[in-house]
Write an enzyme that holds these catalytic residues in place. Structure first.
Site, short mmCIF file in Angstrom:
data_model
loop_
_atom_site.label_atom_id
_atom_site.label_comp_id
_atom_site.label_asym_id
_atom_site.label_seq_id
_atom_site.Cartn_x
_atom_site.Cartn_y
_atom_site.Cartn_z
N ASN A 47 10.15 -14.02 23.53
CA ASN A 47 9.03 -14.54 22.72
C ASN A 47 9.52 -14.99 21.34
O ASN A 47 9.07 -16.01 20.82
CB ASN A 47 7.92 -13.49 22.59
CG ASN A 47 6.98 -13.51 23.78
OD1 ASN A 47 6.24 -14.47 23.97
ND2 ASN A 47 7.04 -12.46 24.60
N ARG B 84 7.11 -0.27 18.95
CA ARG B 84 6.79 0.95 18.20
C ARG B 84 5.36 0.88 17.73
O ARG B 84 4.89 -0.19 17.32
CB ARG B 84 7.67 1.08 16.94
CG ARG B 84 9.12 1.34 17.19
CD ARG B 84 9.40 2.58 17.96
NE ARG B 84 9.11 3.82 17.26
CZ ARG B 84 9.22 5.02 17.81
NH1 ARG B 84 9.57 5.14 19.08
NH2 ARG B 84 8.96 6.11 17.11
N ASN C 234 0.15 -10.02 17.11
CA ASN C 234 0.91 -9.42 18.21
C ASN C 234 0.60 -10.19 19.49
O ASN C 234 -0.50 -10.73 19.65
CB ASN C 234 0.49 -7.96 18.40
CG ASN C 234 1.27 -7.27 19.50
OD1 ASN C 234 2.48 -7.42 19.62
ND2 ASN C 234 0.59 -6.51 20.35
N HIS D 178 0.38 -9.48 23.57
CA HIS D 178 0.31 -8.36 24.50
C HIS D 178 0.18 -8.94 25.91
O HIS D 178 -0.63 -9.84 26.15
CB HIS D 178 -0.90 -7.48 24.18
CG HIS D 178 -1.02 -6.31 25.10
ND1 HIS D 178 -0.23 -5.18 24.98
CD2 HIS D 178 -1.80 -6.10 26.18
CE1 HIS D 178 -0.54 -4.33 25.95
NE2 HIS D 178 -1.48 -4.86 26.70
N THR E 152 -4.54 -4.46 14.10
CA THR E 152 -5.33 -3.50 13.32
C THR E 152 -4.84 -2.11 13.73
O THR E 152 -4.04 -1.98 14.67
CB THR E 152 -6.84 -3.62 13.63
OG1 THR E 152 -7.04 -3.28 15.01
CG2 THR E 152 -7.36 -5.02 13.35
N GLU F 227 2.98 -16.52 27.85
CA GLU F 227 3.22 -15.96 26.51
C GLU F 227 3.99 -16.95 25.66
O GLU F 227 3.71 -17.16 24.48
CB GLU F 227 4.01 -14.65 26.61
CG GLU F 227 3.28 -13.51 27.28
CD GLU F 227 4.11 -12.23 27.29
OE1 GLU F 227 4.70 -11.87 26.26
OE2 GLU F 227 4.16 -11.58 28.35
C1 GRF Z 1 6.65 -9.36 26.43
O1 GRF Z 1 6.00 -9.40 27.68
C2 GRF Z 1 5.71 -8.90 25.37
O2 GRF Z 1 4.42 -9.41 25.49
C3 GRF Z 1 5.73 -7.42 25.64
O3 GRF Z 1 7.07 -7.11 25.91
C4 GRF Z 1 7.70 -8.26 26.41
C5 GRF Z 1 8.81 -8.57 25.47
O4 GRF Z 1 9.62 -9.60 25.94
N1 GRF Z 1 5.11 -6.67 24.59
P1 GRF Z 1 10.57 -10.40 24.96
O5 GRF Z 1 11.37 -9.38 24.17
O6 GRF Z 1 9.72 -11.25 24.07
O7 GRF Z 1 11.45 -11.21 25.87
#
Ligand code: GRF
Length: 211
Positions: A14, A87, A103, A105, A137, A170
């Site tokens: 990401n 975390r 964030n 998710h 939040t 994502e």
């Molecule tokens: C992603 O699916 C993110 O949404 C989740 O953990 C994964 C992290 O993947 N919280 P990366 O480190 O962005 O490849």
């Protein structure tokens, strides 16, 4: 030029989608709570400042949060992007950055907060799954939802095939939302996301696949 900081814990895909998006801002730093996060090397290879605030080196959550806040403050970011940052952050930290921390998710919140979201989705038998970008939040994975992208759950999916389908979304969704914020189009107002002056939910906030 505006500045943003990305927080990661792992692989950093990401993070890379954000860095590749040509956002109208400078990535001031990538910060990880894990020294072995693969994403740190990817960021450094692009010449981006990296830092580690190792949670195992801090006796309490407050001490970790304070060290992380100090590291972030050094870069004076307009926006903090959690990208696979694993975390839980304390209330004081979150409140300090509220309205300028997002964030991503990997579920259609409020369904399946927490971890192992793809397994949770398969176990629940849902036909539609996806990802959510939200303002952070103090409520874990509970902040105001900005945008979501949905994917179908296919017969025969396992955790990894489903995760890959969601991850592709994502990588589209997060840069889009980050751009809205950095262009001054998105803000948090009275606890609600507002895009182009319109309170959520609005048509434009549901953004599966396009763009
Ligand atoms: C992603 O699916 C993110 O949404 C989740 O953990 C994964 C992290 O993947 N919280 P990366 O480190 O962005 O490849």
């Amino acid at each position: 030029m505006k500045r943003y900081v990305i927080l990661i814990s792992g692989r950093g895909s990401n993070m890379e989608s954000l860095l590749d998006a040509g956002l109208p801002a400078r990535c001031a730093a990538v910060v990880s709570n894990r020294p072995d996060a693969a994403g740190l090397r990817l960021a450094a290879a692009r010449g981006i400042d990296t830092a580690v605030v190792d949670h195992t080196a801090h006796a309490t959550r407050d001490a970790f949060d304070a060290a992380l806040a100090a590291e972030i403050d050094r870069h004076a970011p307009d926006l903090v992007l959690l990208a696979g940052f694993m975390r839980i952050l304390g209330d004081a930290f979150v409140r300090r950055h509220q309205g300028r921390m997002l964030n991503i998710h990997p579920s259609l919140l409020p369904a399946f907060p927490g971890i192992r979201t793809h397994r949770q989705a398969l176990e629940a038998g849902v036909r539609v799954h996806g990802c959510t970008v939200h303002f952070v939040t103090p409520a874990l994975d509970g902040g105001p939802i900005v945008a979501q992208a949905a994917v179908p759950v296919a017969a025969g999916d396992d955790e990894s095939t489903l995760a890959a389908r969601v991850l592709a979304e994502e990588h589209r969704l997060y840069p889009r939302v980050a751009r809205w914020f950095l262009e001054g189009r998105l803000r948090l107002e009275g606890g609600r996301p507002v895009l182009d002056g319109e309170a959520a939910p609005a048509g434009a906030l549901h953004a599966p696949t396009a763009g």
